[in-house]
Motif scaffolding. Sequence first.
Motif, PDB file in Angstrom:
ATOM      1  N   ASP A   8       0.819  -1.209   0.000  1.00 30.40           N
ATOM      2  CA  ASP A   8       0.000   0.000   0.000  1.00 30.40           C
ATOM      3  C   ASP A   8       0.856   1.263   0.000  1.00 30.40           C
ATOM      4  N   ARG A  67      -5.901   1.451  -8.743  1.00 28.56           N
ATOM      5  CA  ARG A  67      -5.044   1.898  -7.642  1.00 28.56           C
ATOM      6  C   ARG A  67      -3.571   1.732  -7.986  1.00 28.56           C
ATOM      7  N   HIS A  77      -4.949  -1.440   5.036  1.00 27.87           N
ATOM      8  CA  HIS A  77      -3.949  -0.620   4.309  1.00 27.87           C
ATOM      9  C   HIS A  77      -2.522  -0.980   4.722  1.00 27.87           C
TER      10      HIS A  77
END
Length: 408
Positions: free
Chosen positions: A14, A39, A180
Amino acid sequence: MTTRRPILVVGMTDAGEAGMPVALRDRIIGASLLVGGQRHLAAFPEFSGDRLFIGASVEPALERLKQAWEDGETAVVLASGDPLWYGIGATLRRVLPPEALEVVPAPTSAQLAFAALAEPWHDAALLSAHGRPLDAVIAGVLTAPKAAILTDQQHTPNRIATALIDAGLPPATRCAVCEHLGGPMQRVVRTTLHGATEQTWAALNVFVVWNDSYTGQSPVPPGLPDDVFSTEAGQITKREVRLLSLAELALQPGEVLWDIGAGSGSVAIEAARACPTARVYAVERRERFITHIRENLHRFPAPNLYIIHSEAPDACAGCPDPHAVFVGGSGGRMAEIVHLAQRRLNLQGRLVLNLVALQHVQQAVTLLPDARVIQAQINRGAPIQSMLRLEALNPVFLVVWRKEKRDD
């Protein structure tokens, strides 16, 4: 001749670009084609080549990547964690040979979760609920001392925690939601299964569960001799018929079995011992046979077997929907029991009836016209002076039905 360059498949945490070595980042920036999720692609705003977003269908991306490899393009695929662990690596291998891929993994999200928890994970089950049936995930948790579960937007920690409680784990079971991982928004919440059902979690998370009730109980193959069971007047499903019935029931880890008219409990006990993560409900209305079931459970412990001293079908009202139903005795209520089983069985669930009276066979076939009917005629060797003869057991009919479609 075109020189083929391996496609670079890069795992990310992340932390995105900031979590990568400079040399690897430079290789990504210098590629001509960048493929990944929204992402992943957003982590490289400075990339100036062609971008290809992997949407609901991965097939267009696979075709483009295959062509890129054949044409000698420099292509990069971005993924999460280790692309070869529940990731796009397996999908790429469907269309590309090993030499077409150069895989640079990041730590898996499971590794990051256990690191964040400072928890050893050599004995953990690593599971994915991402686009997969939840039953298999629940079974995996039940058969390990701890588990890390990749979740998705459908199979959230809330839903998984609820399913685990329904499967028999105590609501106070320890768990943690790790969100995350590896990035600046990392958050780790230690809670219980009950607590997990009451909160809302970030979409990117790993759900870790400690199964403190895990005993390491191994499956015990069925086939106990008839004479080791407590019973009376020979009222027991004989070993050979018991094995045939268990094979037809085909109980799997994490599933639910109802044994209706359980008698002395031989079928229920053998099923529970053979599949220790299944939940087996032995329903019996006669007090004296409840005593026999309890004695047999003392002889052959099966903590996943639950005794219900009541009459079917009413006794089954509080039981979870079954994946398999065995009817060893109906108490004159066969039609009601069959109708209940048809309604409550999960899709592809199995119903097996053991019958000895021809009138009951006719009734079962009328109720279940598409069922299979098997007659089992067993003969056992018995000594006669210095020789051997065959001694016949009473013939038994097995009526086997599978639920092929849902009730409207």
